[in-house]
Motif scaffolding. Structure first.
Motif, PDB file in Angstrom:
ATOM      1  N   PRO A  13       6.804   9.063 -15.166  1.00 31.15           N
ATOM      2  CA  PRO A  13       8.028   8.287 -14.938  1.00 31.15           C
ATOM      3  C   PRO A  13       8.516   8.309 -13.489  1.00 31.15           C
ATOM      4  CG  PRO A  13       8.214   9.497 -16.994  1.00 31.15           C
ATOM      5  CD  PRO A  13       6.956   9.982 -16.321  1.00 31.15           C
ATOM      6  N   GLY A  27      11.171   5.671  -8.666  1.00 28.98           N
ATOM      7  CA  GLY A  27      11.462   6.769  -9.573  1.00 28.98           C
ATOM      8  C   GLY A  27      12.243   7.859  -8.860  1.00 28.98           C
ATOM      9  N   LEU A  87      15.208   6.107 -17.818  1.00 34.40           N
ATOM     10  CA  LEU A  87      14.492   6.089 -16.549  1.00 34.40           C
ATOM     11  C   LEU A  87      15.497   5.918 -15.418  1.00 34.40           C
ATOM     12  CD1 LEU A  87      11.454   3.786 -17.447  1.00 34.40           C
ATOM     13  CD2 LEU A  87      11.550   6.295 -17.463  1.00 34.40           C
ATOM     14  N   CYS A 213       2.997   5.352 -17.543  1.00 26.16           N
ATOM     15  CA  CYS A 213       4.263   5.877 -18.044  1.00 26.16           C
ATOM     16  C   CYS A 213       4.459   5.637 -19.539  1.00 26.16           C
ATOM     17  CB  CYS A 213       5.419   5.242 -17.260  1.00 26.16           C
ATOM     18  SG  CYS A 213       7.046   5.893 -17.652  1.00 26.16           S
TER      19      CYS A 213
END
Length: 225
Positions: A13, A27, A87, A213
């Motif tokens: 992620p 990220g 996320l 992911c």
């Protein structure tokens, strides 16, 4: 296109990126969060529209607000399962972190629905970045993850956020309530279907690291569009 080079993480992620011609969603690694701390530190709310009560504590000007914000992100990154995930992305413009854009899924593989949440530095508000970052994360949701529906909400007097939702094809989806400064305030809810998004789908947004992911989030292959 805005790009930031960094070593790949062992945790997929953190490697997901979304690039548009104006900004990137990267990220939220610890390195990027540290670079964002000065923006968090100066982002104390001083006037309406007042934001949500949240771990970032936008109403307090003290070191604890940064600590609570960091703990909130760290905690959210660690509570990832097929049933619920969030996320976290740092919004980067011209190499500078200016805000965050989150994408949230609950029982996603069953319902294919997501919710978005974001904040942006006061220094860059009014430049169209709020709309651009929402378009970026919607591209990730629909194109990358195979979402069927996205929702968003904002206090009824947060005209900037509500205008973004309306401009991107969301339909009003009722109202709810939340608190700010400990007081009740009405929320405008919005809903965007895959069909409405497809009509406005952009061809200049690039996704990175999404396939790797999917297993972490418990997501099967997205439907073929």
């Amino acid at each position: 296109m805005t790009t930031t080079a960094s070593a790949l993480s062992a945790y997929p992620p953190l490697n997901v990126q979304v690039h548009t011609p104006r900004l990137s969603l990267l990220g939220a690694t610890d390195e990027l969060l540290e670079r964002l701390v000065p923006t968090v530190r100066k982002g104390v709310a001083t006037g309406p529209p007042w934001p949500f009560d949240d771990p970032m504590s936008l109403y307090e000007d003290s070191p604890e607000r940064e600590w609570r914000w960091l703990r909130g992100v760290w905690s959210g990154r660690g509570r990832v399962s097929a049933g619920a995930w969030r996320l976290y992305f740092v919004v980067v413009v011209d190499g500078k972190p200016v805000g965050m854009q989150d994408l949230i899924g609950v029982d996603f593989d069953r319902f294919r629905t997501v919710t978005t949440f974001s904040w942006l530095s006061p220094d860059v508000r009014g430049g169209g970045f709020g709309k651009e970052m929402r378009q970026a994360v919607l591209h990730l949701a629909f194109q990358g993850l195979g979402a069927s529906e996205a929702s968003s909400d904002a206090f009824v007097d947060n005209h900037a956020s509500n205008r973004v939702s309306e401009a991107l094809g969301y339909a009003p989806n009722g109202v709810s309530w939340d608190t700010r400064r400990g007081e009740q305030a009405q929320i405008q809810c919005w809903r965007l279907t895959r069909e409405e998004w497809t009509e406005r789908q952009r061809d200049d947004i690039r996704l990175v690291g999404v396939a790797e992911c999917l297993p972490v989030l418990g997501i099967g292959p997205p439907p073929v569009s």
